[in-house]
Design a protein around this motif. Structure first.
Motif, PDB file in Angstrom:
ATOM      1  N   CYS A 171      41.535  34.854  34.799  1.00 61.93           N
ATOM      2  CA  CYS A 171      41.535  33.466  34.315  1.00 61.93           C
ATOM      3  C   CYS A 171      41.920  33.398  32.844  1.00 61.93           C
ATOM      4  O   CYS A 171      42.670  32.516  32.418  1.00 61.93           O
ATOM      5  CB  CYS A 171      40.163  32.838  34.535  1.00 61.93           C
ATOM      6  SG  CYS A 171      39.724  32.608  36.276  1.00 61.93           S
ATOM      7  N   CYS A 172      41.385  34.355  32.056  1.00 62.94           N
ATOM      8  CA  CYS A 172      41.704  34.388  30.627  1.00 62.94           C
ATOM      9  C   CYS A 172      43.191  34.606  30.392  1.00 62.94           C
ATOM     10  O   CYS A 172      43.818  33.956  29.556  1.00 62.94           O
ATOM     11  CB  CYS A 172      40.920  35.508  29.933  1.00 62.94           C
ATOM     12  SG  CYS A 172      39.180  35.120  29.673  1.00 62.94           S
ATOM     13  N   MET A 173      43.775  35.531  31.141  1.00 62.82           N
ATOM     14  CA  MET A 173      45.188  35.865  30.957  1.00 62.82           C
ATOM     15  C   MET A 173      46.081  34.702  31.338  1.00 62.82           C
ATOM     16  O   MET A 173      47.162  34.517  30.795  1.00 62.82           O
ATOM     17  CB  MET A 173      45.528  37.115  31.769  1.00 62.82           C
ATOM     18  CG  MET A 173      44.850  38.374  31.242  1.00 62.82           C
ATOM     19  SD  MET A 173      45.048  39.793  32.340  1.00 62.82           S
ATOM     20  CE  MET A 173      46.796  40.094  32.195  1.00 62.82           C
ATOM     21  N   GLY A 174      45.606  33.897  32.292  1.00 64.66           N
ATOM     22  CA  GLY A 174      46.382  32.733  32.702  1.00 64.66           C
ATOM     23  C   GLY A 174      45.964  31.472  31.984  1.00 64.66           C
ATOM     24  O   GLY A 174      46.468  30.392  32.295  1.00 64.66           O
ATOM     25  N   THR A 175      45.030  31.598  31.028  1.00 69.44           N
ATOM     26  CA  THR A 175      44.485  30.472  30.259  1.00 69.44           C
ATOM     27  C   THR A 175      44.038  29.330  31.186  1.00 69.44           C
ATOM     28  O   THR A 175      44.326  28.167  30.928  1.00 69.44           O
ATOM     29  CB  THR A 175      45.492  29.948  29.215  1.00 69.44           C
ATOM     30  OG1 THR A 175      46.664  29.469  29.883  1.00 69.44           O
ATOM     31  CG2 THR A 175      45.876  31.040  28.225  1.00 69.44           C
ATOM     32  N   THR A 176      43.373  29.689  32.277  1.00 68.94           N
ATOM     33  CA  THR A 176      42.851  28.685  33.200  1.00 68.94           C
ATOM     34  C   THR A 176      41.329  28.685  33.130  1.00 68.94           C
ATOM     35  O   THR A 176      40.719  29.520  32.479  1.00 68.94           O
ATOM     36  CB  THR A 176      43.293  28.987  34.639  1.00 68.94           C
ATOM     37  OG1 THR A 176      42.790  30.276  35.028  1.00 68.94           O
ATOM     38  CG2 THR A 176      44.812  28.983  34.754  1.00 68.94           C
ATOM     39  N   LYS A 177      40.725  27.739  33.833  1.00 70.31           N
ATOM     40  CA  LYS A 177      39.269  27.663  33.877  1.00 70.31           C
ATOM     41  C   LYS A 177      38.723  28.684  34.874  1.00 70.31           C
ATOM     42  O   LYS A 177      39.434  29.154  35.757  1.00 70.31           O
ATOM     43  CB  LYS A 177      38.833  26.252  34.260  1.00 70.31           C
ATOM     44  CG  LYS A 177      39.213  25.198  33.223  1.00 70.31           C
ATOM     45  CD  LYS A 177      38.777  23.809  33.667  1.00 70.31           C
ATOM     46  CE  LYS A 177      39.158  22.765  32.629  1.00 70.31           C
ATOM     47  NZ  LYS A 177      38.760  21.398  33.039  1.00 70.31           N
ATOM     48  N   SER A 178      37.446  28.990  34.733  1.00 67.32           N
ATOM     49  CA  SER A 178      36.819  29.998  35.577  1.00 67.32           C
ATOM     50  C   SER A 178      36.815  29.576  37.042  1.00 67.32           C
ATOM     51  O   SER A 178      36.528  28.434  37.380  1.00 67.32           O
ATOM     52  CB  SER A 178      35.384  30.245  35.112  1.00 67.32           C
ATOM     53  OG  SER A 178      34.708  31.109  36.001  1.00 67.32           O
ATOM     54  N   LYS A 179      37.127  30.523  37.915  1.00 62.79           N
ATOM     55  CA  LYS A 179      37.084  30.300  39.358  1.00 62.79           C
ATOM     56  C   LYS A 179      35.787  30.846  39.963  1.00 62.79           C
ATOM     57  O   LYS A 179      35.579  30.738  41.175  1.00 62.79           O
ATOM     58  CB  LYS A 179      38.279  30.991  40.030  1.00 62.79           C
ATOM     59  CG  LYS A 179      39.644  30.531  39.553  1.00 62.79           C
ATOM     60  CD  LYS A 179      39.957  29.127  40.038  1.00 62.79           C
ATOM     61  CE  LYS A 179      41.424  28.793  39.857  1.00 62.79           C
ATOM     62  NZ  LYS A 179      41.855  28.755  38.449  1.00 62.79           N
ATOM     63  N   ILE A 180      34.937  31.444  39.133  1.00 58.51           N
ATOM     64  CA  ILE A 180      33.728  32.094  39.641  1.00 58.51           C
ATOM     65  C   ILE A 180      32.500  31.637  38.850  1.00 58.51           C
ATOM     66  O   ILE A 180      32.613  31.008  37.796  1.00 58.51           O
ATOM     67  CB  ILE A 180      33.845  33.635  39.575  1.00 58.51           C
ATOM     68  CG1 ILE A 180      34.172  34.114  38.144  1.00 58.51           C
ATOM     69  CG2 ILE A 180      34.898  34.119  40.534  1.00 58.51           C
ATOM     70  CD1 ILE A 180      33.009  34.446  37.280  1.00 58.51           C
ATOM     71  N   ARG A 181      31.333  31.972  39.400  1.00 58.49           N
ATOM     72  CA  ARG A 181      30.068  31.784  38.681  1.00 58.49           C
ATOM     73  C   ARG A 181      29.441  33.167  38.514  1.00 58.49           C
ATOM     74  O   ARG A 181      29.306  33.916  39.493  1.00 58.49           O
ATOM     75  CB  ARG A 181      29.138  30.852  39.447  1.00 58.49           C
ATOM     76  CG  ARG A 181      27.761  30.685  38.804  1.00 58.49           C
ATOM     77  CD  ARG A 181      26.945  29.616  39.533  1.00 58.49           C
ATOM     78  NE  ARG A 181      27.552  28.292  39.373  1.00 58.49           N
ATOM     79  CZ  ARG A 181      27.896  27.501  40.385  1.00 58.49           C
ATOM     80  NH1 ARG A 181      27.708  27.888  41.626  1.00 58.49           N
ATOM     81  NH2 ARG A 181      28.450  26.315  40.159  1.00 58.49           N
ATOM     82  N   ALA A 182      29.082  33.520  37.291  1.00 56.02           N
ATOM     83  CA  ALA A 182      28.427  34.792  37.009  1.00 56.02           C
ATOM     84  C   ALA A 182      26.972  34.519  36.667  1.00 56.02           C
ATOM     85  O   ALA A 182      26.676  33.762  35.744  1.00 56.02           O
ATOM     86  CB  ALA A 182      29.122  35.512  35.853  1.00 56.02           C
TER      87      ALA A 182
END
Length: 209
Positions: A84-95
């Protein structure tokens, strides 16, 4: 103490200069059991390196039901957040912290620079991707080919290993949410496992025999 913990977890793969830089630019964070570390749709400005504890990585369906994807242990990072960071998108997961955990959070820009300029970081990330990819394939296989009782017993053994104890403190509802099923189903299957002498049940506690 923080520097020593960082070195203990990562000196097997990251070079000394990089560890020193991580210590300088990173932010140390502590999370208690069940704290949300990264949430779905959260903009990601930092990535986590897990120094101590355990983290579970979850996906969510359209109805808001969670599905456990994999666990993180000390010395690991979450490759789904890296993507997600590399694609500058929002998180797709919950940690979520499986137990009290200590992390160091690294700015995204540094991660991208190290991928270009530091071979030890690049190797670490590639190995992390391979590990997580294998675990996600196992998750798919479990969903597609394993019966729920087999998935449940495997899940209990994984949690036992993560907590380094044959006794797990957990509610039936929490297990049901991890495995994307109902509490009634889990309670019935746990009783079946107990009858098979594989576990011993008590209030909010399960012992692997």
């Amino acid at each position: 103490m923080k520097r020593e913990l960082l070195e203990e977890r990562f000196d097997y793969i990251l070079d000394n200069n990089l560890i020193a830089e991580i210590f300088e630019v990173g932010t140390f964070k502590k999370y208690l059991t069940n704290d949300i570390i990264i949430d779905i749709d959260q903009p990601l400005t930092h990535i986590p390196l897990l120094l101590d504890g355990n983290i579970k990585i979850l996906r969510e369906d359209k109805e808001g039901n969670e599905l456990l994807i994999y666990f993180l242990e000390a010395g690991e990072t979450c490759t789904m957040s890296l993507t997600c960071c590399m694609g500058t998108t929002k998180s797709k997961i919950r940690a979520v912290a499986e137990k009290d955990s200590t992390l160091i959070m690294i700015p995204v820009q540094k991660m991208q620079n190290w991928l270009d300029n530091n071979s030890s970081w690049r190797n670490f990330i590639l190995e992390s991707y391979q590990t997580r990819f294998t675990e996600m394939l196992e998750t798919i296989d479990n969903l597609a080919f394993m019966k729920m009782d087999e998935r449940l017993y495997k899940h209990l053994k994984e949690k036992s290993k993560l907590h380094d104890s044959s006794t797990i403190i957990v509610k039936h509802q929490d297990i049901a949410e991890d495995l994307h099923t109902s509490r009634v189903v889990i309670s019935r299957l746990l009783k079946q496992l107990e009858n098979d002498k594989k576990i011993k049940l008590s209030r909010n506690k399960i012992e692997i025999l």
